[in-house]
Design a protein around this motif. Structure first.
Motif, PDB file in Angstrom:
ATOM      1  N   MET A   1       0.831  -1.100  -0.090  1.00 52.06           N
ATOM      2  CA  MET A   1       0.027  -0.017  -0.026  1.00 52.06           C
ATOM      3  C   MET A   1       0.716   1.218  -0.076  1.00 52.06           C
ATOM      4  O   MET A   1       1.904   1.081   0.664  1.00 52.06           O
ATOM      5  CB  MET A   1      -1.028   0.052   1.223  1.00 52.06           C
ATOM      6  N   LYS A   2       0.428   2.282  -0.419  1.00 47.95           N
ATOM      7  CA  LYS A   2       0.938   3.343  -0.642  1.00 47.95           C
ATOM      8  C   LYS A   2       0.468   4.499   0.269  1.00 47.95           C
ATOM      9  O   LYS A   2      -0.815   4.500   0.438  1.00 47.95           O
ATOM     10  CB  LYS A   2       0.740   4.111  -2.007  1.00 47.95           C
ATOM     11  N   VAL A   3       1.365   5.070   1.368  1.00 51.56           N
ATOM     12  CA  VAL A   3       0.881   6.086   2.244  1.00 51.56           C
ATOM     13  C   VAL A   3       1.665   7.397   2.066  1.00 51.56           C
ATOM     14  O   VAL A   3       2.776   7.512   1.705  1.00 51.56           O
ATOM     15  CB  VAL A   3       0.953   5.486   3.760  1.00 51.56           C
ATOM     16  N   ALA A   4       0.746   8.422   2.451  1.00 55.83           N
ATOM     17  CA  ALA A   4       1.546   9.704   2.503  1.00 55.83           C
ATOM     18  C   ALA A   4       2.167   9.836   3.687  1.00 55.83           C
ATOM     19  O   ALA A   4       1.388   9.540   4.847  1.00 55.83           O
ATOM     20  CB  ALA A   4       0.336  10.703   2.557  1.00 55.83           C
ATOM     21  N   TYR A   5       3.507   9.525   3.847  1.00 54.41           N
ATOM     22  CA  TYR A   5       4.067   9.513   5.378  1.00 54.41           C
ATOM     23  C   TYR A   5       4.713  10.753   6.000  1.00 54.41           C
ATOM     24  O   TYR A   5       5.525  11.638   5.395  1.00 54.41           O
ATOM     25  CB  TYR A   5       5.300   8.553   4.770  1.00 54.41           C
ATOM     26  N   TRP A   6       4.175  10.890   7.149  1.00 52.33           N
ATOM     27  CA  TRP A   6       4.561  11.917   8.019  1.00 52.33           C
ATOM     28  C   TRP A   6       5.291  11.532   9.083  1.00 52.33           C
ATOM     29  O   TRP A   6       5.041  11.106  10.036  1.00 52.33           O
ATOM     30  CB  TRP A   6       3.154  12.665   8.590  1.00 52.33           C
ATOM     31  N   PRO A   7       6.816  11.829   9.004  1.00 51.03           N
ATOM     32  CA  PRO A   7       7.687  11.240  10.008  1.00 51.03           C
ATOM     33  C   PRO A   7       7.777  12.094  11.365  1.00 51.03           C
ATOM     34  O   PRO A   7       8.258  11.572  12.247  1.00 51.03           O
ATOM     35  CB  PRO A   7       8.948  11.318   9.382  1.00 51.03           C
ATOM     36  N   GLY A   8       7.492  13.325  11.090  1.00 49.55           N
ATOM     37  CA  GLY A   8       7.170  14.266  12.455  1.00 49.55           C
ATOM     38  C   GLY A   8       8.672  14.862  12.489  1.00 49.55           C
ATOM     39  O   GLY A   8       9.606  14.454  11.854  1.00 49.55           O
ATOM     40  N   CYS A   9       9.100  15.747  13.490  1.00 47.35           N
ATOM     41  CA  CYS A   9      10.251  16.168  13.935  1.00 47.35           C
ATOM     42  C   CYS A   9      11.305  15.510  14.469  1.00 47.35           C
ATOM     43  O   CYS A   9      12.351  15.188  14.112  1.00 47.35           O
ATOM     44  CB  CYS A   9      10.095  17.492  14.421  1.00 47.35           C
ATOM     45  N   VAL A  10      10.937  14.821  15.602  1.00 42.53           N
ATOM     46  CA  VAL A  10      11.885  14.212  16.460  1.00 42.53           C
ATOM     47  C   VAL A  10      12.506  12.985  15.879  1.00 42.53           C
ATOM     48  O   VAL A  10      13.807  12.468  16.115  1.00 42.53           O
ATOM     49  CB  VAL A  10      11.177  13.939  17.950  1.00 42.53           C
ATOM     50  N   SER A  11      11.654  12.413  15.036  1.00 41.44           N
ATOM     51  CA  SER A  11      12.478  11.152  14.183  1.00 41.44           C
ATOM     52  C   SER A  11      13.560  11.533  13.278  1.00 41.44           C
ATOM     53  O   SER A  11      14.085  10.637  12.786  1.00 41.44           O
ATOM     54  CB  SER A  11      11.141  10.169  13.552  1.00 41.44           C
ATOM     55  N   ARG A  12      13.527  12.712  12.871  1.00 41.12           N
ATOM     56  CA  ARG A  12      14.703  13.233  12.128  1.00 41.12           C
ATOM     57  C   ARG A  12      15.487  14.083  13.008  1.00 41.12           C
ATOM     58  O   ARG A  12      16.619  14.594  12.290  1.00 41.12           O
ATOM     59  CB  ARG A  12      14.103  14.051  10.783  1.00 41.12           C
ATOM     60  N   VAL A  25      11.857  -1.129   7.370  1.00 41.67           N
ATOM     61  CA  VAL A  25      10.880  -1.980   7.672  1.00 41.67           C
ATOM     62  C   VAL A  25       9.518  -1.910   6.873  1.00 41.67           C
ATOM     63  O   VAL A  25       9.060  -2.853   6.394  1.00 41.67           O
ATOM     64  CB  VAL A  25      10.085  -1.859   9.259  1.00 41.67           C
ATOM     65  N   ALA A  26       9.470  -0.562   6.122  1.00 38.94           N
ATOM     66  CA  ALA A  26       8.367  -0.366   5.343  1.00 38.94           C
ATOM     67  C   ALA A  26       8.272  -1.395   4.084  1.00 38.94           C
ATOM     68  O   ALA A  26       7.205  -2.090   3.831  1.00 38.94           O
ATOM     69  CB  ALA A  26       8.147   1.055   4.805  1.00 38.94           C
ATOM     70  N   PRO A  27       9.352  -1.564   3.472  1.00 39.44           N
ATOM     71  CA  PRO A  27       9.517  -2.354   2.120  1.00 39.44           C
ATOM     72  C   PRO A  27       9.041  -3.899   2.539  1.00 39.44           C
ATOM     73  O   PRO A  27       8.094  -4.567   1.825  1.00 39.44           O
ATOM     74  CB  PRO A  27      10.821  -2.448   1.658  1.00 39.44           C
ATOM     75  N   LEU A  28       9.378  -4.427   3.676  1.00 38.97           N
ATOM     76  CA  LEU A  28       8.908  -5.721   4.311  1.00 38.97           C
ATOM     77  C   LEU A  28       7.552  -5.879   4.679  1.00 38.97           C
ATOM     78  O   LEU A  28       7.107  -7.108   4.456  1.00 38.97           O
ATOM     79  CB  LEU A  28       9.780  -6.055   5.597  1.00 38.97           C
ATOM     80  N   LEU A  29       6.876  -4.962   4.622  1.00 40.98           N
ATOM     81  CA  LEU A  29       5.356  -4.748   5.048  1.00 40.98           C
ATOM     82  C   LEU A  29       4.695  -4.397   3.963  1.00 40.98           C
ATOM     83  O   LEU A  29       3.462  -4.236   3.684  1.00 40.98           O
ATOM     84  CB  LEU A  29       4.922  -3.769   6.131  1.00 40.98           C
ATOM     85  N   ASP A  30       5.133  -4.126   2.724  1.00 35.32           N
ATOM     86  CA  ASP A  30       4.829  -3.728   1.406  1.00 35.32           C
ATOM     87  C   ASP A  30       4.195  -2.267   1.539  1.00 35.32           C
ATOM     88  O   ASP A  30       3.012  -2.192   0.925  1.00 35.32           O
ATOM     89  CB  ASP A  30       3.816  -4.898   0.832  1.00 35.32           C
ATOM     90  N   GLU A  32       4.547   1.457   0.721  1.00 35.50           N
ATOM     91  CA  GLU A  32       5.299   2.639   0.096  1.00 35.50           C
ATOM     92  C   GLU A  32       5.307   3.751   0.574  1.00 35.50           C
ATOM     93  O   GLU A  32       4.171   4.396   0.658  1.00 35.50           O
ATOM     94  CB  GLU A  32       4.671   2.596  -1.436  1.00 35.50           C
ATOM     95  N   LEU A  33       6.335   4.417   0.928  1.00 34.31           N
ATOM     96  CA  LEU A  33       6.358   5.597   1.785  1.00 34.31           C
ATOM     97  C   LEU A  33       6.515   6.931   1.028  1.00 34.31           C
ATOM     98  O   LEU A  33       7.352   7.207   0.295  1.00 34.31           O
ATOM     99  CB  LEU A  33       7.384   5.822   2.886  1.00 34.31           C
ATOM    100  N   ILE A  34       5.322   7.768   0.808  1.00 33.34           N
ATOM    101  CA  ILE A  34       5.551   8.892   0.063  1.00 33.34           C
ATOM    102  C   ILE A  34       5.880  10.030   1.002  1.00 33.34           C
ATOM    103  O   ILE A  34       4.789  10.407   1.672  1.00 33.34           O
ATOM    104  CB  ILE A  34       4.301   9.387  -0.799  1.00 33.34           C
ATOM    105  N   GLU A  35       6.963  10.414   1.398  1.00 32.54           N
ATOM    106  CA  GLU A  35       7.352  11.322   2.473  1.00 32.54           C
ATOM    107  C   GLU A  35       6.972  12.826   2.141  1.00 32.54           C
ATOM    108  O   GLU A  35       7.415  13.424   1.325  1.00 32.54           O
ATOM    109  CB  GLU A  35       8.884  11.496   2.734  1.00 32.54           C
ATOM    110  N   GLU A  72      -2.905   5.954  -0.036  1.00 29.96           N
ATOM    111  CA  GLU A  72      -4.315   5.673   0.269  1.00 29.96           C
ATOM    112  C   GLU A  72      -4.707   6.465   1.499  1.00 29.96           C
ATOM    113  O   GLU A  72      -5.730   6.505   1.862  1.00 29.96           O
ATOM    114  CB  GLU A  72      -4.397   4.097   0.689  1.00 29.96           C
ATOM    115  N   LEU A  73      -3.729   6.488   2.198  1.00 30.61           N
ATOM    116  CA  LEU A  73      -4.084   7.348   3.893  1.00 30.61           C
ATOM    117  C   LEU A  73      -2.993   8.143   4.256  1.00 30.61           C
ATOM    118  O   LEU A  73      -1.694   7.964   3.532  1.00 30.61           O
ATOM    119  CB  LEU A  73      -4.511   6.443   4.646  1.00 30.61           C
ATOM    120  N   MET A  74      -2.907   8.846   5.173  1.00 34.93           N
ATOM    121  CA  MET A  74      -1.700   9.619   5.675  1.00 34.93           C
ATOM    122  C   MET A  74      -1.439   8.741   6.902  1.00 34.93           C
ATOM    123  O   MET A  74      -1.960   8.196   7.692  1.00 34.93           O
ATOM    124  CB  MET A  74      -1.951  10.993   6.103  1.00 34.93           C
ATOM    125  N   MET A  75       0.108   8.295   7.088  1.00 36.08           N
ATOM    126  CA  MET A  75       0.662   7.673   8.107  1.00 36.08           C
ATOM    127  C   MET A  75       1.777   8.251   8.841  1.00 36.08           C
ATOM    128  O   MET A  75       2.298   9.205   8.316  1.00 36.08           O
ATOM    129  CB  MET A  75       1.179   6.295   7.829  1.00 36.08           C
TER     130      MET A  75
END
Lengths: 300, 363
Positions: A1-12, A25-30, A32-35, A72-75
Motif C-alpha cells: 500500500m502507498k501512504v503519505a508518510y509524516w515522520p514528524g520532527c523528532v524522528s529526524r 521496515v516499510a518494504p518488508l510490510l509492502d 510504500e512511503l511518500i514522504e 491511500e491514507l496519511m501515516m
C-alpha cells in the motif's frame, strides 16, 4: 500500500534511528512511503496552547500536502503527532466556516484542505490495514522469550473518542496485540498507558523524570526485557533521560526502550544494527541476550 | 432483571487491617446504576459498606468512584455499561485515586480537592465601581465560561491526574478549571493576579503534562486540560507573564523555533526554554545535561552538525502562516463545546473497515 508518510520532527532530530527503522521496515510490510518533506511541525500541543488557529492551519497544510499525493491514507510514526493532529482535525472537520477561514490562509501557498483526511499512526496501520494475521505470517524470527512492556504515549490513547477507541477498534490494546503477533510476551505493568513526563521536562523536571523513572521501574519489577513505544517524545524521556530519571527515583534502571518499527523489524529478520539500536542511550544489546531470546526463536 | 457481581474495595484505616476485596451479587435491571447496585448490596447484605451519595442523578457530584479502573459517578454509570468496560465477569469498584481513603469508597475530598479549589480564590472579585443593579456583559463572554461552570466538583479528574500522582502539590485539573472560570469572566477584576498566581506556583498550571486523563475522566465534559491551556494562552500571550517555571519561555521558544525552522530544532529548544544559551538560568541546566549530551553524541543520536547548524528552514508559506495569524488583532478560537458540530463527520472517516480508507488521504 502507498501512504503519505509524516515522520514528524523528532524522528529526524534526536531519535534518527526511528526514521531509519521505519524506512527499513516499510518494504518488508509492502508499504510504500511518500514522504511529506514539506510538512511543518504538528505543534506537539504547545503551538495550540499558544494559538489554536496557528496549530490548526499548520496541520491543515500538512493534511493538504497529504491529499495531493496518491497515498491511500496519511501515516505518522509519532503518538504526539497523532494526538495533536487529531485535535486540529476535529475542529477543522466540525465547522465549515472555520475550515474556509483556515483554507483562505492556506491559499497563499496554493494549498487547500478537504475535510476527512485519514491519518493513522503506524501502530493503527499495522493492525487495521495490514492485519495481525498478515503480520504474523511475515515473521521470520519470532521474538521468543522476549518480554516486552508496551508504552503507548498519552496522545494516542486519549481522549478515547477523539482517537477513535471503541469496541471495534480497541486501539488502546493494539501494542499488546502486535507484540503477541511478533511472538513476544506482553508485560502487564502499571505505566503502560500513563504519561512519560516529557511535556513538563523544562517546567517541573523532578515530576517529569519521576514519571519516566516510575514507569521504567514498574516494568523492571514485572520482569520486562524492554519497553516498546510508538512515540519518539516518550522515547526521549524514557531512554535519553533514563540515567537522570534513575537518580530521581533513587534506583538502578537500565531498561532498553525500542521504537515500534524496531521491534517489528527485529521479528521480520532485520538486525539490531540495521534498525539503529546502537544509537540508544540504554543499549538494548547490554540487556537483551539476542542469542538466547530472539535468535533462539529463529532456530526453533 | 439480571445478576451482577460487584467486587468492592473495602478499607477502614481505623481498624488497623489492610484493604481487602469484598464480593456481592445483586439482581437488578441492567439499566440501573452502579450506585443502585452498591446500595442494594448495602441494604440487603452488608450495612457497613461505605459509599457517599446524595442526588442519585448526576448533579451533586458526591458518588465519584473508580469503576473497572475508570473514574466516574456511580449514579450515572449503568450496570451493563460498567460490566462491558471490564472483563465482562464482574464490576470492580474502588475509591478515587490521589486522595486518602476515609472508609471503603469514601475519600477525603477536604484534604485534597477542596483545599486545591480554595487555593485559586474561587469567587468573583468584582470590578469597581460595583453597579447598582446587575453587571451587563456580552453574551459571548459568559458563554465562554459555561464549560468550566458545568463542573460539579466530583473529583473524578483529580482522581486520575497523572501529574498529581508524582507531584501531590500540583494544583490539579479541577482547581485550574475553576481558575479559568474567573479569568474568563469579564466581571472579575483580578485576571492578572489570578494568572500570575497559577503561573508562578512551582506546582501550578505549568505542571500539567497534557496527558488528557482529566478530559476522559470528566462526566460533565468540562475538559479541564483545555481550560488549563486557555489559562496558559492568556497568561503567556495577553499578559506576557514571564514565570519562574519556564512555562512562558518554553512556549515562546517552541513557537519561534518552528517559525524559524519549520521542524523542531531540539538543540535550540532546551537552552531557549531557559532563556537562551547565555542566560544564567540556562547554565545549570546545560551543565546537568552534559553527560547525556556526551552519550548522545557518542551513540550518533546527536551529531555536532545537527546540533550546531540548522539543517532545515521554514518555507516561505509556513513563515507567511505564522505572520498572518500572529498579526491578527484577536485570536480565532473554536470551542466545540460551545459551537457544536455544524458539519457532521463523513461517515466512516478514519474507519478502516468502512472502505473510507480507500479514498484515504486523497479525500
Amino acid at each position: 500500500m502507498k501512504v503519505a508518510y509524516w515522520p514528524g520532527c523528532v524522528s529526524r532530530g534526536f531519535t534518527p534511528e526511528l526514521h531509519g527503522a521505519m524506512a527499513a521496515v516499510a518494504p518488508l510490510l509492502d508499504i510504500e512511503l511518500i514522504e511529506l518533506d514539506r510538512g511543518a511541525c504538528c505543534g506537539a500541543g504547545v503551538i495550540a496552547e499558544h494559538n489554536q488557529e496557528l496549530a490548526d492551519t499548520l496541520n491543515a497544510r500538512t493534511f493538504a500536502l497529504a491529499q495531493q499525493t496518491d497515498g491511500e491514507l496519511m501515516m505518522n510514526i509519532c503518538s504526539t503527532c497523532q494526538g495533536a493532529q487529531s485535535e486540529c482535525q476535529e475542529r477543522l472537520d466540525a465547522n465549515a466556516e472555520y475550515r474556509e477561514h483556515v483554507n483562505a490562509t492556506l491559499a497563499g501557498g496554493g494549498l487547500r484542505y478537504e475535510k476527512g483526511v485519514v491519518n493513522k499512526n503506524f501502530l493503527w496501520v499495522l493492525v487495521e490495514e495490514i492485519g495481525l494475521e498478515q503480520l504474523r505470517s511475515l515473521v521470520k524470527r519470532p521474538l521468543a522469550n522476549l518480554r516486552v512492556g508496551p508504552f503507548y504515549g498519552c496522545y494516542i490513547v486519549r481522549p478515547a473518542s477523539r482517537v477513535g477507541i471503541d469496541h471495534e477498534h480497541p486501539r488502546d490494546k493494539y501494542l499488546g496485540q502486535v507484540i503477541e503477533a511478533l511472538g513476544g510476551t506482553v508485560i502487564d505493568y502499571a505505566g503502560s498507558h500513563k504519561c512519560c513526563g516529557f511535556p513538563i521536562i523544562t517546567m517541573n523536571k523532578t515530576a517529569s523524570l519521576m514519571q519516566a523513572g516510575r514507569h521504567i521501574g514498574d516494568a523492571i519489577d514485572a520482569d520486562a526485557d524492554c519497553l516498546v513505544t510508538p512515540c519518539p517524545l516518550c522515547h526521549l524521556n524514557l531512554d535519553l533521560q533514563q540515567p537522570l530519571a534513575a537518580g530521581v527515583v533513587g534506583r538502578e534502571l537500565g531498561l532498553p526502550v525500542l521504537h515500534l518499527p524496531q521491534l517489528v523489524g527485529l521479528a521480520l529478520g532485520l538486525t539490531p544494527k540495521q534498525l539503529g539500536m546502537g544509537r540508544h542511550i540504554v543499549k538494548p544489546r547490554a540487556v537483551i541476550d539476542w542469542s538466547q531470546s530472539v535468535v533462539a526463536g529463529a532456530a526453533a | 432483571m439480571a445478576e451482577f457481581k460487584l467486587r468492592l474495595r473495602r478499607y477502614d484505616p481505623e481498624s488497623g487491617e489492610p484493604p481487602y476485596w469484598d464480593k456481592h451479587t445483586v439482581e437488578l435491571d441492567p439499566h440501573r446504576s452502579v450506585l443502585d447496585g452498591i446500595l442494594e448490596a448495602k441494604d440487603s447484605q452488608d450495612g457497613t459498606i461505605g459509599i457517599r451519595c446524595s442526588c442519585r442523578q448526576g448533579i451533586c457530584g458526591s458518588c465519584g468512584v473508580r469503576i473497572n479502573g475508570k473514574p466516574g459517578l456511580a449514579c450515572n454509570t449503568h450496570l451493563d455499561e460498567a460490566l462491558a468496560r471490564g472483563d465482562g465477569q464482574e464490576i470492580v469498584v474502588e475509591p478515587m485515586g490521589n486522595m486518602p481513603v476515609i472508609k471503603d469508597l469514601i475519600v477525603d475530598m477536604d484534604a485534597v480537592h477542596w483545599r486545591k479549589i480554595q487555593s485559586v480564590t474561587p469567587w468573583l472579585l468584582p470590578r469597581e465601581p460595583v453597579p447598582e443593579r446587575e453587571y451587563l456583559v456580552a453574551r459571548e463572554a459568559m458563554v465562554d465560561v459555561t464549560q468550566s461552570m458545568a463542573c460539579i466538583q466530583c473529583g473524578a479528574c483529580v482522581s486520575d491526574c497523572l501529574a498529581m500522582e508524582v507531584d501531590p502539590l500540583f494544583t490539579g485539573p479541577a482547581a485550574l478549571a475553576k481558575a479559568y472560570r474567573f479569568v474568563g469572566d469579564p466581571r472579575d477584576s483580578e485576571h492578572y493576579e489570578r494568572l500570575r498566581y497559577v503561573a508562578e506556583d512551582p506546582h501550578g498550571m505549568y505542571t500539567c503534562t497534557h496527558c488528557f486523563k482529566c478530559v476522559d475522566a470528566c462526566p460533565k465534559d468540562v475538559n479541564p486540560m483545555g481550560q488549563i491551556m486557555r489559562l496558559r494562552r492568556i497568561a503567556g500571550t495577553d499578559f506576557e507573564i514571564e514565570d519562574r517555571n519556564n512555562g512562558f519561555r518554553h512556549e515562546h521558544a517552541f513557537v519561534k523555533n518552528i517559525h524559524r525552522n519549520g521542524l523542531l530544532h531540539e538543540a535550540d529548544l532546551l537552552p531557549d526554554s531557559y532563556g537562551g544559551k547565555f542566560d544564567p538560568r540556562a547554565l545549570p541546566e546545560l551543565l546537568s545535561s552534559i553527560p547525556i549530551v556526551i552519550k548522545g553524541v557518542l551513540r550518533g543520536k546527536i551529531t555536532p552538525t545537527k546540533a550546531l547548524l540548522h539543517p532545515h528552514k521554514a518555507s516561505k508559506d509556513v513563515r507567511a502562516i505564522f505572520e498572518r495569524i500572529e498579526g491578527e488583532p484577536a485570536r480565532y478560537e473554536l470551542n466545540l463545546y460551545v459551537t457544536g458540530t455544524d458539519d457532521p463527520p463523513l461517515q466512516g472517516a478514519g474507519d478502516a473497515d468502512s472502505g473510507a480508507a480507500t479514498e484515504g488521504a486523497k479525500r
